[in-house]
Design an enzyme around this catalytic site. Structure first.
Site, PDB file in Angstrom:
ATOM      1  N   LYS A  22     -35.625  -3.086  35.140  1.00 42.87           N
ATOM      2  CA  LYS A  22     -36.436  -2.596  36.264  1.00 42.87           C
ATOM      3  C   LYS A  22     -35.811  -3.022  37.687  1.00 42.87           C
ATOM      4  O   LYS A  22     -35.786  -2.229  38.671  1.00 42.87           O
ATOM      5  CB  LYS A  22     -37.744  -3.463  36.135  1.00 42.87           C
ATOM      6  CG  LYS A  22     -38.468  -3.456  37.365  1.00 42.87           C
ATOM      7  CD  LYS A  22     -39.693  -4.168  37.035  1.00 42.87           C
ATOM      8  CE  LYS A  22     -39.663  -5.742  37.282  1.00 42.87           C
ATOM      9  NZ  LYS A  22     -39.359  -6.141  38.933  1.00 42.87           N
ATOM     10  N   ASN A  23     -35.050  -4.127  37.775  1.00 49.01           N
ATOM     11  CA  ASN A  23     -34.731  -4.512  39.169  1.00 49.01           C
ATOM     12  C   ASN A  23     -33.221  -4.150  39.418  1.00 49.01           C
ATOM     13  O   ASN A  23     -32.685  -4.187  40.542  1.00 49.01           O
ATOM     14  CB  ASN A  23     -34.572  -6.006  38.960  1.00 49.01           C
ATOM     15  CG  ASN A  23     -35.925  -6.855  38.961  1.00 49.01           C
ATOM     16  OD1 ASN A  23     -36.837  -6.033  39.047  1.00 49.01           O
ATOM     17  ND2 ASN A  23     -35.815  -8.071  38.680  1.00 49.01           N
ATOM     18  N   ASP A 306     -36.350 -15.404  36.943  1.00 48.87           N
ATOM     19  CA  ASP A 306     -37.140 -14.702  36.117  1.00 48.87           C
ATOM     20  C   ASP A 306     -37.258 -14.843  34.776  1.00 48.87           C
ATOM     21  O   ASP A 306     -38.309 -14.677  34.146  1.00 48.87           O
ATOM     22  CB  ASP A 306     -36.968 -13.209  36.021  1.00 48.87           C
ATOM     23  CG  ASP A 306     -36.924 -12.664  37.671  1.00 48.87           C
ATOM     24  OD1 ASP A 306     -36.519 -11.539  37.819  1.00 48.87           O
ATOM     25  OD2 ASP A 306     -37.524 -13.204  38.415  1.00 48.87           O
TER      26      ASP A 306
HETATM   27  C1  EPZ Z   1     -35.855  -9.879  43.251  1.00 47.32           C
HETATM   28  O1  EPZ Z   1     -36.831 -10.222  44.111  1.00 47.32           O
HETATM   29  C2  EPZ Z   1     -36.221  -9.538  41.881  1.00 47.32           C
HETATM   30  N1  EPZ Z   1     -37.159  -8.359  42.250  1.00 47.32           N
HETATM   31  C3  EPZ Z   1     -37.254 -10.726  41.489  1.00 47.32           C
HETATM   32  O2  EPZ Z   1     -37.635 -10.289  40.331  1.00 47.32           O
HETATM   33  C4  EPZ Z   1     -36.069 -11.743  41.405  1.00 47.32           C
HETATM   34  O3  EPZ Z   1     -37.130 -12.897  40.809  1.00 47.32           O
HETATM   35  C5  EPZ Z   1     -35.609 -12.155  42.666  1.00 47.32           C
HETATM   36  O4  EPZ Z   1     -35.005 -10.905  43.087  1.00 47.32           O
HETATM   37  C6  EPZ Z   1     -34.643 -13.343  42.480  1.00 47.32           C
HETATM   38  O5  EPZ Z   1     -33.539 -12.939  41.616  1.00 47.32           O
HETATM   39  C7  EPZ Z   1     -36.885  -6.978  42.179  1.00 47.32           C
HETATM   40  O6  EPZ Z   1     -35.441  -7.060  42.268  1.00 47.32           O
HETATM   41  C8  EPZ Z   1     -37.465  -5.922  42.400  1.00 47.32           C
HETATM   42  P1  EPZ Z   1     -35.129 -12.647  46.831  1.00 47.32           P
HETATM   43  P2  EPZ Z   1     -36.524 -10.551  45.797  1.00 47.32           P
HETATM   44  O7  EPZ Z   1     -35.060 -11.675  48.114  1.00 47.32           O
HETATM   45  O8  EPZ Z   1     -35.269  -9.579  46.332  1.00 47.32           O
HETATM   46  C9  EPZ Z   1     -36.941 -15.653  49.962  1.00 47.32           C
HETATM   47  C10 EPZ Z   1     -39.221  -9.876  38.544  1.00 47.32           C
HETATM   48  O9  EPZ Z   1     -40.031 -10.732  37.810  1.00 47.32           O
HETATM   49  N2  EPZ Z   1     -36.802 -14.735  50.932  1.00 47.32           N
HETATM   50  O10 EPZ Z   1     -33.491 -12.831  46.070  1.00 47.32           O
HETATM   51  O11 EPZ Z   1     -37.865 -10.415  46.340  1.00 47.32           O
HETATM   52  C11 EPZ Z   1     -37.978 -15.645  48.975  1.00 47.32           C
HETATM   53  O12 EPZ Z   1     -39.088 -15.746  49.319  1.00 47.32           O
HETATM   54  C12 EPZ Z   1     -39.151 -10.117  40.029  1.00 47.32           C
HETATM   55  O13 EPZ Z   1     -38.724  -8.856  37.898  1.00 47.32           O
HETATM   56  C13 EPZ Z   1     -36.730 -15.046  52.468  1.00 47.32           C
HETATM   57  O14 EPZ Z   1     -37.198 -16.191  52.607  1.00 47.32           O
HETATM   58  O15 EPZ Z   1     -35.960 -11.797  45.680  1.00 47.32           O
HETATM   59  C14 EPZ Z   1     -37.704 -16.115  47.576  1.00 47.32           C
HETATM   60  O16 EPZ Z   1     -37.922 -17.551  47.934  1.00 47.32           O
HETATM   61  C15 EPZ Z   1     -39.733 -11.406  40.612  1.00 47.32           C
HETATM   62  N3  EPZ Z   1     -36.509 -14.188  53.283  1.00 47.32           N
HETATM   63  C16 EPZ Z   1     -36.230 -16.206  47.851  1.00 47.32           C
HETATM   64  O17 EPZ Z   1     -35.713 -15.970  48.998  1.00 47.32           O
HETATM   65  C17 EPZ Z   1     -36.266 -12.862  53.018  1.00 47.32           C
HETATM   66  O18 EPZ Z   1     -36.014 -12.064  53.925  1.00 47.32           O
HETATM   67  C18 EPZ Z   1     -35.364 -15.278  46.714  1.00 47.32           C
HETATM   68  O19 EPZ Z   1     -36.024 -13.889  47.198  1.00 47.32           O
HETATM   69  C19 EPZ Z   1     -35.953 -12.559  51.596  1.00 47.32           C
HETATM   70  C20 EPZ Z   1     -36.234 -13.603  50.259  1.00 47.32           C
END
Ligand code: EPZ
Length: 417
Positions: A22-23, A306
């Protein structure tokens, strides 16, 4: 709202072919906007999040056709640059469309992303990076308006945290920017390498994807491309956990063992026999498991956040002390009280959840709180005596293709209500 009825006690012994990731599929679908032609995406999983992404592409003026797990996106006549609340709210990764829409249209208007309740889902890193590429951004009442009258210009981006989504957004936006973009502190998850493979095959010039420094040389345009999405390592972890919690065995084909070492290490640590050959993983459970101790989630290649809920669902089967420390998201334990309704007796202390000793679980009525937490409830129910009903399974359908059918094939007593 639909539910699963699960009757625990059956051992899983069987083989399953893994779905596409999916990701990886979601950012690749967003990136098809950069190609003023057809893109053919194979092994694209049939999920509600993918349907939501296709709906966004259609709204932007693309023609999308799905034939089983092959999706063809024709972005030749894309014209729209707005993603309204109803569509953006359906999933978190709607934000990854931002870079693609700006790169294609020179502007974008997107409502705040939806997705799992894992705590605040800020997009500050996405926006500050896009500003450095020349985008003028205004945020008002949950709507982000972007303008880039002179086109995107490459630059040096420093990410304070290796955000997966922000890294993907920047790579996509930088492909058609003028000049070179360097992302320092980039996320290195395998799905990012898959996105870069797709774009490079279309004529982009991306180097270093999968490392913490990614270099993108802008090109004037991209060409029609065919790509096969990588397999889903988190879905693999899900089926390994399901087999473990029933004390059975499982063979997973099309399994990307090379990018899930930290997950395989967990199952070996609790005493499972693992046999890996090419893209085939075979796991057999021991008669007596060992304690897993403390598992800490972190960015790739560490144990993925995840997969956290999926191993917590196996703790009831393990002796001794078993804990998970979640370091990526603020609030990823909303499924734990639901697990405790089954008798799991897991306690939370800040960012750590702990279970002490094996627990006898009993069927109960439980509610999914998010995608992976929902899958964890089904896994725990496999080891619960009697009948469980898992409600709000729309969360699970976001990320698992034919989840109940696949579990039934593996010998599980499950049906959709
Ligand atoms: C991706 O989410 C995945 N989703 C998530 O999978 C996965 O858990 C995550 O990466 C970490 O591996 C998809 O790919 C669609 P991040 P994403 O930006 O991109 C903070 C699943 O179950 N952050 O790496 O949203 C954020 O709040 C899903 O399939 C900021 O603060 O993850 C989090 O605490 C769940 N500011 C951390 O960074 C930003 O601008 C990691 O987020 C962006 C993120």
């Amino acid at each position: 709202m639909n539910s699963f009825k699960v009757t625990g006690g059956n051992r899983i012994d069987g083989s399953i072919k893994l779905q596409g990731a999916k990701n990886s599929a979601l950012p690749i679908l967003a990136a098809t906007l950069l190609i003023k032609n057809k893109s053919v995406i194979h092994n694209c999983p049939d999920l509600s999040d993918v349907d939501a992404a296709l709906k966004i592409l259609v709204k932007l003026g693309c023609v999308c056709v799905r034939d089983e797990n092959t999706v063809i996106v024709d972005s030749t006549d894309a014209f729209n640059y707005e993603v309204g609340k109803e569509l953006a709210g359906e999933m978190r990764s709607s934000i990854v469309f931002l870079g693609a829409i700006i790169a294609r249209m020179g502007k974008a208007v997107i409502s705040s992303p939806g997705g799992c309740e894992l705590g605040p889902r800020p997009i500050d890193m996405h926006l500050s990076a896009l500003k450095q590429l020349g985008v003028i951004i205004k945020e008002e009442d949950g709507v982000t308006s972007c303008n880039c009258p002179n086109g995107l210009v490459g630059g040096e981006i420093y990410l304070r945290f290796p955000s997966v989504g922000a890294t993907e957004n920047i790579i996509i936006a930088a492909c058609l920017a003028r000049g070179k973009t360097v992302i320092h502190g980039a996320a290195s998850e395998p799905e990012i390498s898959d996105l870069a493979d797709f774009l490079n095959r279309a004529g982009a010039r991306i180097k270093g994807a999968g490392s913490n420094t990614v270099i993108i040389e802008g090109v004037p345009c991209l060409k029609s491309v065919e790509h096969t999405v990588m397999s889903d390592r988190i879905v693999a972890a899900t089926f390994l956990s399901a087999a473990a919690v029933t004390g059975g065995s499982i063979e997973i084909t099309d399994c990307p063992a090379y990018n899930m070492q930290s997950i395989l290490d967990f199952f070996e640590k609790i005493g499972c026999y693992m046999k890996i050959k090419n893209n085939r993983v075979y796991m057999k459970c021991p008669s007596e498991f060992k304690a897993s101790g403390v598992t800490v989630t972190d960015v790739y290649p560490a144990f993925p956040t995840d997969a956290g809920p999926l191993i917590v669902a196996t703790f009831s089967r393990l002796p001794g002390e078993n804990s998970l420390l979640e370091t990526i998201f603020e609030n990823r334990f909303r499924y734990v009280p639901e697990l405790n309704k089954l008798g799991a007796d897991i306690c939370q202390n800040g960012k750590t959840v702990t279970s002490k000793g094996k627990k006898k679980l009993f069927g109960a009525d439980v509610n999914c709180t998010d995608l992976r937490g929902g899958a964890a409830l089904v896994i725990a129910a496999l080891n619960a005596e009697g009948e469980s009903v898992v409600n709000d399974i729309y969360h699970i359908e976001r990320g698992y293709q034919s989840f109940a059918l696949n579990l039934k094939k593996l010998g599980v007593d499950i049906e959709e209500l």
